[in-house]
Each structure stands twice: as C-alpha cells, then as structure tokens.
Design an enzyme around this catalytic site. Sequence first.
Site, PDB file in Angstrom:
ATOM      1  N   ASP A 142       0.818  -1.202   0.000  1.00  0.00           N
ATOM      2  CA  ASP A 142       0.000   0.000   0.000  1.00  0.00           C
ATOM      3  C   ASP A 142       0.856   1.258   0.000  1.00  0.00           C
ATOM      4  O   ASP A 142       0.432   2.289  -0.497  1.00  0.00           O
ATOM      5  CB  ASP A 142      -0.938  -0.006   1.206  1.00  0.00           C
ATOM      6  CG  ASP A 142      -2.089  -0.973   1.005  1.00  0.00           C
ATOM      7  OD1 ASP A 142      -3.171  -0.499   0.620  1.00  0.00           O
ATOM      8  OD2 ASP A 142      -1.902  -2.184   1.193  1.00  0.00           O
ATOM      9  N   ARG A 143       2.050   1.160   0.556  1.00  0.00           N
ATOM     10  CA  ARG A 143       3.000   2.278   0.486  1.00  0.00           C
ATOM     11  C   ARG A 143       4.400   1.744   0.731  1.00  0.00           C
ATOM     12  O   ARG A 143       4.619   0.982   1.672  1.00  0.00           O
ATOM     13  CB  ARG A 143       2.652   3.359   1.517  1.00  0.00           C
ATOM     14  CG  ARG A 143       3.509   4.619   1.386  1.00  0.00           C
ATOM     15  CD  ARG A 143       3.145   5.687   2.422  1.00  0.00           C
ATOM     16  NE  ARG A 143       1.795   6.187   2.264  1.00  0.00           N
ATOM     17  CZ  ARG A 143       1.460   7.481   2.231  1.00  0.00           C
ATOM     18  NH1 ARG A 143       2.393   8.403   2.307  1.00  0.00           N
ATOM     19  NH2 ARG A 143       0.207   7.842   2.120  1.00  0.00           N
TER      20      ARG A 143
END
Length: 351
Positions: free
Chosen positions: A244-245
């Site tokens: 997600d990051r």
Amino acid sequence: MTLEAIKYKSGQLQILDQLLLPAESKYIPVAGVKDGWSAIHKMQVRGAPAIAIVGCLSLVVEIYDKQYETKAALANEIGEHLQYLVTSRPTAVNLKLAADDVKGQVESLLANETVTVDGMKQEVIKAIEYMLEKDISDNRAIGDNGANVLVKGVDRPLKLLTHCNTGSLATAGYGTALGVIRSVNERNLLEHVYCTETRPYNQGARLTAYELVHDKLPATLVTDSMVAALLNSRKIDAIIVGADRVAANGDTANKIGTYQMAVVAKHHGVPFYVAAPFTSIDVAIEDGSHIKIEERPEHELTHIGGQRIAAPGIGCWNPAFDVTPAELITGIITERGVLKPCELAEKVRQK
C-alpha cells in the site's frame, strides 16, 4: 471471463461491491465524489491501485456533465474534491500521488491562457481515464518481471504463497502479486499457490480464493497463523505480497500480517518479494516509521457477517497495515524491473 472490479464508460462508474463477495457479485453505481469516498472508506473497493482509480474516476463522474463559468471555478472544485478523497484511507499512497498528479495538471492548464474551460475539463477527464488503461499494462509488466525472476534457473513448477488480495479485484485488472502468480501459471510453471485468509477482514478467503477458483488455479487456503508451519512442512519457493505504500528505503506498508510472514520467511530461507507499481512508492517518506497506519473499527475484528465472535466488552486493537523492514525484503517487483530496496529512490528519480 476476466474479473472486473471497476466498470467505467463515458462518465458512468460502477464498482463490484467487495463486501458482498464471494456470496454475491453485485455492481453498485458511484454517482460522484461522496459515493467514491464512501466506497473506499467502507472497503467496498480496496487495494491501493483500485482505490486511486476509483477515487479519481469518481471525480470525473462529478464534473462530467457540469458546466463551469471560469477555469478558476473548475480548478477550485477539483482541488476541494481531491483533498476530500485522500482522507478516505490514509495509508495507501496511490490515491494521494494520483491526486497530486491531477492537481499539477490543473495548475498547468490554469496557467495556459490558450486552454478554454471546457478544454481544461476534457484534458483532466482524459488523463484520469488513462489511469485505468495504464494500471492494467503496468500490472502485466509486473507479472512478467516477477515471473522472470522466480522461474530463472528453475526446471520444475513452483509453490508460491501470497497474502491479502492483490489481483483483479484490487487493481484495474490482472493484479500485482497475484499478477506475478498468474504470469508464472501462464508459463505452465505453477505447481500450487497458497493464500492466507487475511484476518480480520478475510480478503484472502473472500477475494483471493474467489479469484483463484475463478481462474482454476491449483490453490489452497490457509489461516494466517499457519504460515510458519506451512514453510516448515512444505517446500514453498517464494512469498509474493503487494504494497500500500513503500518508503524511500524500501520499508513496505501492507496488509496486517505481512511483517510476520517476512520474519518467518527469513528464518526458513524463503525469498520474500513485494510486487507494486511505482505509484505505490513514496520517496518523500524516508522510512517506514513515518508511514501513517490506518486503524479500523473494532466491529471488523469482533464480528463476522454481522455475527459477534468475541466477548462483549473486550478491548480491540485493529491496525489495517503493518510495516515490513527493507532488510526482510528480497526484491521489489515493479513495472520497470525487480529492484533491491536500496535501489528504489534512485530509480524513482529517474522517471
């Protein structure tokens, strides 16, 4: 038939309500930014790439048939909507980066006196619509690059393990980590894939298993707590997860449970790969300690299908993500190749 999480055409947007899967396949309309924010926040759509695409397409739906007197009025409305959308889920960076790209385009068009109000709107719509197309091509490249690394020097089919859902339901199509697995299968080199149930929201059991069955891949579902036993008792060739990051140093925020899988993989000598597009890499964040971790409501942990499974009154801690340190990651599979975590920042700056 290819699974589609997102259906879009000419200002009309529908998404597959993933809260209903696998029991029911139902598409719901997204009539504007408020619907987009709600669908993302409630996790009717999830997966960092899909979140970015649905968020931005909800903006397209919002402005598609509206008329604006001035470019400034259009720019202000777009800016306000984007600022609102990025609050829907804070950990996934893709939506923020996509919003920043749109803002940058708007500023450029605003400064260009030769561009009309309608011309400005059409250029923004065109750029956002292209995100859908580009995500699919990026995912195909991620799949090919990952498969190339996994099958190199291997003369037998592979056993792979994945976590959460990173396939067609989490992206515009094909998938990231699941896209790698699909690509291995297309080369007839997949013996078996294991997927975790991914508590507490069960994206693995509800969504990844759904995709694997749909594609008729040889697959087995395991609980999150079985991973160590699985690696110890059965020969797993690699673990591939999404992201997600990803911070500049390679620290990676992904679905809760990823970190413990990486630790166990290190102990057992199993390669641990992250599959993510460059839109998931945030070089503005030095390392994982600066990544904001979203915390979800208690009922997502205490209830399943509306039924309480935990004792009333018990306290809950429910982070949606954890951060895997870069030193536990074998490589990060991107659309531009497979990189060591230490190579990320320089590669992103070369764009």
